[in-house]
Design a protein around this motif. Structure first.
Motif, PDB file in Angstrom:
ATOM      1  N   LEU A  49       0.852  -1.195   0.000  1.00  0.00           N
ATOM      2  CA  LEU A  49       0.000   0.000   0.000  1.00  0.00           C
ATOM      3  C   LEU A  49       0.884   1.240   0.000  1.00  0.00           C
ATOM      4  O   LEU A  49       1.778   1.365   0.835  1.00  0.00           O
ATOM      5  CB  LEU A  49      -0.907  -0.021   1.234  1.00  0.00           C
ATOM      6  CG  LEU A  49      -1.928   1.101   1.345  1.00  0.00           C
ATOM      7  CD1 LEU A  49      -3.158   0.598   2.096  1.00  0.00           C
ATOM      8  CD2 LEU A  49      -1.382   2.332   2.041  1.00  0.00           C
ATOM      9  N   HIS A  50       0.644   2.127  -0.945  1.00  0.00           N
ATOM     10  CA  HIS A  50       1.342   3.415  -0.996  1.00  0.00           C
ATOM     11  C   HIS A  50       0.359   4.469  -0.516  1.00  0.00           C
ATOM     12  O   HIS A  50      -0.722   4.606  -1.083  1.00  0.00           O
ATOM     13  CB  HIS A  50       1.787   3.740  -2.424  1.00  0.00           C
ATOM     14  CG  HIS A  50       2.821   2.794  -2.942  1.00  0.00           C
ATOM     15  ND1 HIS A  50       4.150   3.139  -3.096  1.00  0.00           N
ATOM     16  CD2 HIS A  50       2.729   1.492  -3.312  1.00  0.00           C
ATOM     17  CE1 HIS A  50       4.824   2.091  -3.543  1.00  0.00           C
ATOM     18  NE2 HIS A  50       3.982   1.079  -3.687  1.00  0.00           N
ATOM     19  N   GLY A  51       0.721   5.191   0.533  1.00  0.00           N
ATOM     20  CA  GLY A  51      -0.248   6.134   1.091  1.00  0.00           C
ATOM     21  C   GLY A  51       0.341   7.496   1.368  1.00  0.00           C
ATOM     22  O   GLY A  51       1.558   7.644   1.601  1.00  0.00           O
ATOM     23  N   SER A  52      -0.533   8.505   1.336  1.00  0.00           N
ATOM     24  CA  SER A  52      -0.146   9.868   1.707  1.00  0.00           C
ATOM     25  C   SER A  52      -1.386  10.632   2.155  1.00  0.00           C
ATOM     26  O   SER A  52      -2.503  10.289   1.774  1.00  0.00           O
ATOM     27  CB  SER A  52       0.507  10.583   0.513  1.00  0.00           C
ATOM     28  OG  SER A  52      -0.267  10.404  -0.653  1.00  0.00           O
ATOM     29  N   LEU A  53      -1.176  11.646   2.964  1.00  0.00           N
ATOM     30  CA  LEU A  53      -2.282  12.496   3.427  1.00  0.00           C
ATOM     31  C   LEU A  53      -2.223  13.838   2.706  1.00  0.00           C
ATOM     32  O   LEU A  53      -1.136  14.398   2.537  1.00  0.00           O
ATOM     33  CB  LEU A  53      -2.190  12.719   4.945  1.00  0.00           C
ATOM     34  CG  LEU A  53      -2.425  11.484   5.823  1.00  0.00           C
ATOM     35  CD1 LEU A  53      -2.182  11.834   7.292  1.00  0.00           C
ATOM     36  CD2 LEU A  53      -3.832  10.920   5.639  1.00  0.00           C
ATOM     37  N   TRP A  54      -3.386  14.313   2.312  1.00  0.00           N
ATOM     38  CA  TRP A  54      -3.489  15.556   1.540  1.00  0.00           C
ATOM     39  C   TRP A  54      -4.407  16.520   2.269  1.00  0.00           C
ATOM     40  O   TRP A  54      -5.306  16.094   3.012  1.00  0.00           O
ATOM     41  CB  TRP A  54      -4.050  15.259   0.142  1.00  0.00           C
ATOM     42  CG  TRP A  54      -3.141  14.380  -0.681  1.00  0.00           C
ATOM     43  CD1 TRP A  54      -2.746  13.104  -0.376  1.00  0.00           C
ATOM     44  CD2 TRP A  54      -2.493  14.719  -1.910  1.00  0.00           C
ATOM     45  NE1 TRP A  54      -1.889  12.622  -1.349  1.00  0.00           N
ATOM     46  CE2 TRP A  54      -1.724  13.593  -2.309  1.00  0.00           C
ATOM     47  CE3 TRP A  54      -2.495  15.860  -2.719  1.00  0.00           C
ATOM     48  CZ2 TRP A  54      -0.965  13.579  -3.472  1.00  0.00           C
ATOM     49  CZ3 TRP A  54      -1.737  15.834  -3.892  1.00  0.00           C
ATOM     50  CH2 TRP A  54      -0.978  14.710  -4.258  1.00  0.00           C
ATOM     51  N   ASP A  55      -4.201  17.822   2.035  1.00  0.00           N
ATOM     52  CA  ASP A  55      -5.148  18.780   2.609  1.00  0.00           C
ATOM     53  C   ASP A  55      -6.272  19.047   1.608  1.00  0.00           C
ATOM     54  O   ASP A  55      -6.272  18.494   0.499  1.00  0.00           O
ATOM     55  CB  ASP A  55      -4.438  20.069   3.061  1.00  0.00           C
ATOM     56  CG  ASP A  55      -3.939  20.915   1.892  1.00  0.00           C
ATOM     57  OD1 ASP A  55      -4.298  20.618   0.736  1.00  0.00           O
ATOM     58  OD2 ASP A  55      -3.181  21.877   2.143  1.00  0.00           O
ATOM     59  N   GLY A  56      -7.216  19.891   2.012  1.00  0.00           N
ATOM     60  CA  GLY A  56      -8.381  20.156   1.169  1.00  0.00           C
ATOM     61  C   GLY A  56      -8.053  20.906  -0.114  1.00  0.00           C
ATOM     62  O   GLY A  56      -8.888  21.007  -1.015  1.00  0.00           O
ATOM     63  N   PRO A 115      -9.609  -5.596   1.177  1.00  0.00           N
ATOM     64  CA  PRO A 115      -9.267  -4.286   0.592  1.00  0.00           C
ATOM     65  C   PRO A 115      -9.673  -3.101   1.459  1.00  0.00           C
ATOM     66  O   PRO A 115      -8.978  -2.081   1.472  1.00  0.00           O
ATOM     67  CB  PRO A 115     -10.060  -4.274  -0.716  1.00  0.00           C
ATOM     68  CG  PRO A 115     -10.235  -5.714  -1.081  1.00  0.00           C
ATOM     69  CD  PRO A 115     -10.352  -6.451   0.225  1.00  0.00           C
ATOM     70  N   TYR A 116     -10.767  -3.215   2.181  1.00  0.00           N
ATOM     71  CA  TYR A 116     -11.253  -2.097   3.004  1.00  0.00           C
ATOM     72  C   TYR A 116     -10.549  -2.067   4.359  1.00  0.00           C
ATOM     73  O   TYR A 116     -10.132  -1.008   4.827  1.00  0.00           O
ATOM     74  CB  TYR A 116     -12.773  -2.207   3.210  1.00  0.00           C
ATOM     75  CG  TYR A 116     -13.508  -2.161   1.891  1.00  0.00           C
ATOM     76  CD1 TYR A 116     -13.828  -0.945   1.299  1.00  0.00           C
ATOM     77  CD2 TYR A 116     -13.841  -3.336   1.212  1.00  0.00           C
ATOM     78  CE1 TYR A 116     -14.473  -0.898   0.071  1.00  0.00           C
ATOM     79  CE2 TYR A 116     -14.483  -3.300  -0.021  1.00  0.00           C
ATOM     80  CZ  TYR A 116     -14.805  -2.075  -0.587  1.00  0.00           C
ATOM     81  OH  TYR A 116     -15.433  -2.033  -1.805  1.00  0.00           O
ATOM     82  N   LEU A 117     -10.406  -3.240   4.975  1.00  0.00           N
ATOM     83  CA  LEU A 117      -9.771  -3.281   6.296  1.00  0.00           C
ATOM     84  C   LEU A 117      -8.297  -2.919   6.195  1.00  0.00           C
ATOM     85  O   LEU A 117      -7.724  -2.340   7.122  1.00  0.00           O
ATOM     86  CB  LEU A 117      -9.967  -4.662   6.930  1.00  0.00           C
ATOM     87  CG  LEU A 117     -11.430  -5.068   7.156  1.00  0.00           C
ATOM     88  CD1 LEU A 117     -11.504  -6.458   7.783  1.00  0.00           C
ATOM     89  CD2 LEU A 117     -12.167  -4.046   8.030  1.00  0.00           C
ATOM     90  N   LEU A 118      -7.689  -3.258   5.067  1.00  0.00           N
ATOM     91  CA  LEU A 118      -6.289  -2.885   4.834  1.00  0.00           C
ATOM     92  C   LEU A 118      -6.131  -1.366   4.936  1.00  0.00           C
ATOM     93  O   LEU A 118      -5.312  -0.843   5.692  1.00  0.00           O
ATOM     94  CB  LEU A 118      -5.866  -3.397   3.441  1.00  0.00           C
ATOM     95  CG  LEU A 118      -4.614  -2.802   2.815  1.00  0.00           C
ATOM     96  CD1 LEU A 118      -3.393  -3.089   3.669  1.00  0.00           C
ATOM     97  CD2 LEU A 118      -4.393  -3.377   1.403  1.00  0.00           C
ATOM     98  N   LEU A 169      -4.676   3.498   8.020  1.00  0.00           N
ATOM     99  CA  LEU A 169      -5.023   4.874   8.379  1.00  0.00           C
ATOM    100  C   LEU A 169      -5.168   5.030   9.893  1.00  0.00           C
ATOM    101  O   LEU A 169      -4.684   6.008  10.481  1.00  0.00           O
ATOM    102  CB  LEU A 169      -6.320   5.267   7.651  1.00  0.00           C
ATOM    103  CG  LEU A 169      -6.782   6.711   7.784  1.00  0.00           C
ATOM    104  CD1 LEU A 169      -5.678   7.701   7.407  1.00  0.00           C
ATOM    105  CD2 LEU A 169      -8.024   6.955   6.916  1.00  0.00           C
ATOM    106  N   ALA A 170      -5.815   4.060  10.522  1.00  0.00           N
ATOM    107  CA  ALA A 170      -6.013   4.135  11.974  1.00  0.00           C
ATOM    108  C   ALA A 170      -4.662   4.187  12.696  1.00  0.00           C
ATOM    109  O   ALA A 170      -4.455   4.997  13.610  1.00  0.00           O
ATOM    110  CB  ALA A 170      -6.830   2.936  12.456  1.00  0.00           C
ATOM    111  N   ALA A 171      -3.745   3.321  12.276  1.00  0.00           N
ATOM    112  CA  ALA A 171      -2.425   3.284  12.922  1.00  0.00           C
ATOM    113  C   ALA A 171      -1.667   4.580  12.654  1.00  0.00           C
ATOM    114  O   ALA A 171      -1.057   5.164  13.562  1.00  0.00           O
ATOM    115  CB  ALA A 171      -1.631   2.076  12.413  1.00  0.00           C
ATOM    116  N   GLY A 172      -1.714   5.043  11.422  1.00  0.00           N
ATOM    117  CA  GLY A 172      -0.984   6.263  11.055  1.00  0.00           C
ATOM    118  C   GLY A 172      -1.524   7.487  11.781  1.00  0.00           C
ATOM    119  O   GLY A 172      -0.761   8.333  12.262  1.00  0.00           O
ATOM    120  N   LEU A 173      -2.844   7.582  11.862  1.00  0.00           N
ATOM    121  CA  LEU A 173      -3.434   8.747  12.543  1.00  0.00           C
ATOM    122  C   LEU A 173      -3.086   8.754  14.023  1.00  0.00           C
ATOM    123  O   LEU A 173      -2.884   9.817  14.621  1.00  0.00           O
ATOM    124  CB  LEU A 173      -4.956   8.767  12.354  1.00  0.00           C
ATOM    125  CG  LEU A 173      -5.456   9.100  10.940  1.00  0.00           C
ATOM    126  CD1 LEU A 173      -6.983   9.075  10.894  1.00  0.00           C
ATOM    127  CD2 LEU A 173      -4.933  10.452  10.450  1.00  0.00           C
TER     128      LEU A 173
END
Ligand code: GLU
Ligand code: MG
Length: 416
Positions: A236-243, A336-339, A344-348
């Motif tokens: 999984l490649h992830g990143s957080l973005w602003d609005g 796919p959803y729980l992944l 996200l839960a851990a990262g947040l």
């Protein structure tokens, strides 16, 4: 908001697949004719919850599945049928343990903090002989088969169909290759908002299996379909973005081009890794993929330690560039959803508590494992991961106790 009856009339749709993914990642559906779609979209299609992996009993009232038009797509190989992901409720109350719901709640939590989670997933798979098992292509037997041009092109008839389908669906596919195991392939499509990626990931599994069958092959996303060969990851490649469409993980002045926010997120992944495994590595075979050196190609490319590196594929988290983090832990059995929800839960949590990941390691952890006390090993079995999940109250609270308890109840069924 797309009206399904109008969509049917405009596009010549005869049937809709009202689809949902249960806790074990099995995709369930009802076929709804266009003439009935308006009513069923409003009231929901009824399912007996106990008949799927939803931690319900035969005495429970119907689960009602209502389509989310944002996920609507037309089957590229059967254009009179449309597929739509549904959201589940019971007697008017959302079913909290439904995987899509678990992800939606996590995305809401991120949104409340001002973040949009964008992600991409690499759904590796094997093409197997449907009758005899084993690699379908008997000519595909190089000891180091990665990027094998001939083996890739022998599968061109199937791969071109999958690519064309993804183009038609607007996913932005951009490459396909033969992976590191005989019979193993990977097709990449462009990252998107995490719910979109999860829906696509779920649908990709159905699509790959369907089209492969038409080409005489069985698809396997199993974490370790063949002993001695590299397994199936779901990186999984992830990143957080602003609005405003700004990638908050990127910081040109930061270490490896990443912001302090990205490092807090990364620290959350490391902190919760043992419990995370219960969701990212959810079957016994998951632990035959991790922490093994025994492949004919010479590498499993999967992690053994709770560690991170730069552009180094031997760690649990890789920093490929200054835009994102790659979690290499997850495998093809991950829901796919729980992944997405678990990551996200851990990262947040890492962000909320301002956790730090500690120093990066640039070592080849396969030949040079972390010195004692510097990194924890990943769980060695599903039992260990499930025990860690039971004890990780932060992750449980984030994902919701209703979900956590449902998962506690069902997951041991997979231990066999
Ligand atoms: N198949 C490997 C895994 O199980 C990953 C190979 C790669 O880096 O693409 O994680
Ligand atoms: Mg790969």
């Amino acid at each position: 908001m797309t009206d399904l009856a109008t969509f049917a009339a405009d596009r010549g749709i005869r049937h809709f697949l009202f689809s949902f993914t249960d806790l074990f990642g099995v995709q369930r559906a009802k076929l709804v004719p266009a003439a009935a779609v308006a009513e069923l979209a409003a009231n929901g299609a009824g399912f007996a919850g106990f008949a799927a992996w939803l931690a319900m009993t035969p005495a429970d009232p119907d689960v009602l599945a209502r389509p989310d038009p944002a996920s609507l797509l037309v089957l590229p190989w059967q254009r009179e049928v449309a597929w739509v992901a549904t959201d589940l409720s019971v007697e008017g109350v959302p079913l909290e343990q439904a995987p899509r719901r678990v992800l939606q709640r996590q995305l809401q939590r991120a949104a409340a903090l001002g973040f949009e989670f964008r992600s991409g997933v690499e759904a590796e798979f094997f093409l197997l002989d449907p009758l005899q098992g084993g690699v379908a292509d008997r000519l595909d037997h190089q000891p180091k088969p990665c990027y094998d041009q001939l083996a890739l092109m022998r599968r061109y008839p199937l791969i071109r169909e999958l690519m064309a389908a993804m183009e038609e669906l607007g996913w932005g596919p951009y490459q396909a290759d033969h992976e590191d195991a005989n019979g193993q392939f990977e097709l990449n499509w462009t990252y998107a908002e995490a719910l979109t990626t999860a829906d696509r990931h779920a649908f990709f599994k159905v699509m790959a299996a369907t089209l492969a069958e038409q080409h005489g092959c069985a698809v396997s996303f199993d974490p370790k379909p063949i002993a001695g060969l590299t397994g199936n990851g779901a990186h999984l490649h992830g990143s957080l973005w602003d609005g405003n469409g700004r990638n908050l993980f990127h910081d040109p002045c930061g270490e490896k081009g990443l912001s302090p926010l990205a490092y807090h997120f990364l620290a959350g992944l490391l902190a919760h890794a043992p419990a995370l495994c219960a969701l990212t590595n959810p079957v016994p075979a998951s632990y035959r993929r991790l922490a093994r050196a025994d492949t004919t190609s010479g590498s499993t490319w999967s992690p053994a330690w709770i560690s991170y590196g730069g552009n180094n594929r031997t760690h649990m988290v890789r920093i490929p560039d200054g835009q994102r983090l790659e979690l290499r832990l997850a495998d093809g059995a991950a829901n796919p959803y729980l992944l997405q929800a678990a990551v996200l839960a851990a990262g947040l949590d890492g962000i909320e508590r301002g956790l730090e990941p500690g120093p990066r390691s640039d070592a080849n952890t396969y030949t040079d494992p972390p010195a004692a006390g510097t990194a924890r090993p990943l769980p060695a079995s599903l039992e260990e991961a499930l025990a860690a999940f039971r004890q990780d109250q932060v992750l449980r609270d984030a994902l919701g106790e209703a979900f956590a308890q449902a998962y506690d109840t069902l997951a041991p069924r997979r231990l066999g």
